[in-house]
Design an enzyme around this catalytic site. Sequence first.
Site, PDB file in Angstrom:
ATOM      1  N   HIS A   1      30.983  41.225  37.205  1.00 45.95           N
ATOM      2  CA  HIS A   1      32.411  41.508  37.283  1.00 45.95           C
ATOM      3  C   HIS A   1      32.648  42.875  36.633  1.00 45.95           C
ATOM      4  O   HIS A   1      31.900  43.281  35.740  1.00 45.95           O
ATOM      5  CB  HIS A   1      33.146  40.404  36.513  1.00 45.95           C
ATOM      6  CG  HIS A   1      34.642  40.427  36.607  1.00 45.95           C
ATOM      7  ND1 HIS A   1      35.412  41.306  35.885  1.00 45.95           N
ATOM      8  CD2 HIS A   1      35.499  39.663  37.312  1.00 45.95           C
ATOM      9  CE1 HIS A   1      36.692  41.069  36.150  1.00 45.95           C
ATOM     10  NE2 HIS A   1      36.771  40.085  37.017  1.00 45.95           N
TER      11      HIS A   1
ATOM     12  N   CYS B   1      36.935  41.913  41.843  1.00 46.03           N
ATOM     13  CA  CYS B   1      36.512  42.757  40.719  1.00 46.03           C
ATOM     14  C   CYS B   1      34.991  42.812  40.624  1.00 46.03           C
ATOM     15  O   CYS B   1      34.431  42.786  39.520  1.00 46.03           O
ATOM     16  CB  CYS B   1      37.121  42.272  39.393  1.00 46.03           C
ATOM     17  SG  CYS B   1      38.894  42.376  39.368  1.00 46.03           S
TER      18      CYS B   1
ATOM     19  N   LYS C   1      40.828  30.157  32.464  1.00 45.48           N
ATOM     20  CA  LYS C   1      39.938  29.588  33.477  1.00 45.48           C
ATOM     21  C   LYS C   1      39.390  28.241  33.017  1.00 45.48           C
ATOM     22  O   LYS C   1      38.543  27.654  33.673  1.00 45.48           O
ATOM     23  CB  LYS C   1      38.789  30.548  33.779  1.00 45.48           C
ATOM     24  CG  LYS C   1      39.217  31.841  34.480  1.00 45.48           C
ATOM     25  CD  LYS C   1      38.012  32.565  35.035  1.00 45.48           C
ATOM     26  CE  LYS C   1      38.181  34.065  35.171  1.00 45.48           C
ATOM     27  NZ  LYS C   1      39.199  34.514  36.090  1.00 45.48           N
TER      28      LYS C   1
END
Lengths: 154, 411
Positions: free
Chosen positions: B125, B369, B227
């Site tokens: 990422h 990303c 998350k």
Amino acid sequence: MSNLEDLYREIILDHYRSPRNRGELECPPAHRIEGFNPLCGDEITVYVAADGATLSDIKISGHGCSISQSSASLMSAAVKGKPIADVRATIDTFKRLMTVHESNLDDEQEPEPVDLRALGELAALQGVVKFPVRIKCATLAWNTLAQGLDELSN
Amino acid sequence: MSSYDPHRVRADVPLLRRVIDGHPITYLDSASSSLTPRPVIEAMSRYYELRHANVHRGVYTTAEEATAAYEGARVAVGEFIHAAHPSEEIVFTKNTTEGFNLLVKSWGRANLRSDSVVVLTEMEHHANLVPWFQLREEVGFEIRYIPVGDDFRLDLSNLDALLDGASIVSFSAMSNVLGTKNPVERIAAAGHAAGALVAVDAAQSVAHSVTDVQSSDVDFMSFGAHKMMGPTGIGAFYAKRALLADMPPFLGGGGMIADVRLDGYTPAKGVERFEAGTPMIAEAVGMHAAVRYIENLGLAAIAEHERALTADALGRLRERFAGRVRVIGPSDVHDRGGVLSLDVDGIHPHDVAQVLDQHGVCVRPGHHCAKPLMRRFSLPATARASFGAYSLREDTDVLLDGLDHVIELFG
């Protein structure tokens, strides 16, 4: 489902499936401008050629979603062979179409209404403003062309 | 395992009662952000209603309670990842990305020189790429990448050579695009054998399988609460106590000092050194509640539930779309999480996601990303569906019907 049909009009799908003025022009004499939408990774390259005060030719390459690709195709058809001053006016009108729902909501002055007839086929993109995230897709080619015209005049 | 009931989780998540354009919401974007259960929302509300005060300052009752709640959250988060010293090895951050900025700009700036080597992977990422690039501009060290094979897994065949001379290897435990779970223990052991430290991006893995920084021997780790069914605005950065003790401060200001004079300052010792200004107290309370919530469900049970959902979805995508929908990620559930990056018949992911939205389906279009990884597979973007503890097989039903509509419209 009416919303989805507002967005994906038949003209838009047609320009997406059969994009007009696709390709490249030799640079120089043509001018090459790249545009990116960093949020979604869409990339567009606009090639413009000027003959005096006329935008004599335009080609577009790159990749992106149906909205960015069809908007680029519609744009190329609308501006090719037109006086550059008229092209600038069309860019302004189109960008106003894309922001009309956000501007001057409680100002005393009414925003100047966009003349949809002057936009011709481009008016098919007006449904995009109901999907704010997609406005950047629709304006990518236009912002890229505007940058190219600025660079041409310098 | 058979007692795991996603419907009980769903009953706890108010947002799953939303109706979108006449369709019940089908939330398949937990890899982007997971939905919040009521115990987390209520813990944060109760904190604001009964105990809110600034931490580490006042001596009145609510200030003491707020400090105890904040420090209690630190211990709970540390224990959740099996830190050896939970109260001394967790720094609260804004998110996973800030944790990597802390690592690079504190540890990295103090330890890396122009002849240093940093090892990353091709599937990182941007959070685990850009901070390193920023420091490289100043310091000029070398960055090497562990490649990703055509099977969507890290190619470790050349690992020892890549690690030769490295100061640190920093990689994700699970790819947010591919769903691939990387062998943390193996890479950590190889890194340490080469004399490198080991940093792990646990953003995608921490809520979906057991994390044990001691048994896997990880030196640094970063993850975010949102998350893992917690609130936005808070994450955790883990560092082994001895390493943290030698790291210079990151942000400066109140709270991170031992003394300030007109001619300079002395930083605080311990985790406070890295927490400048009033911290995210309510969010820490929410993260604590999320840890408890996940622990009560059981990480092994969540992992098993999501594995079954992923196997079912992979099988049905293959059968129903016969190659028109390609999954950009491992084709089996071995070392794989519930993230399904889809290439739908070459149709742009924005268009895929827009049509799915009309069915109430939430998926994430874009490059996630991870632009270097998208380039590796020559894709501008994918449409990503991802599962959470509350996901159902019925969510996949709606997704597949939506994909039929996408192909009908654009195919």
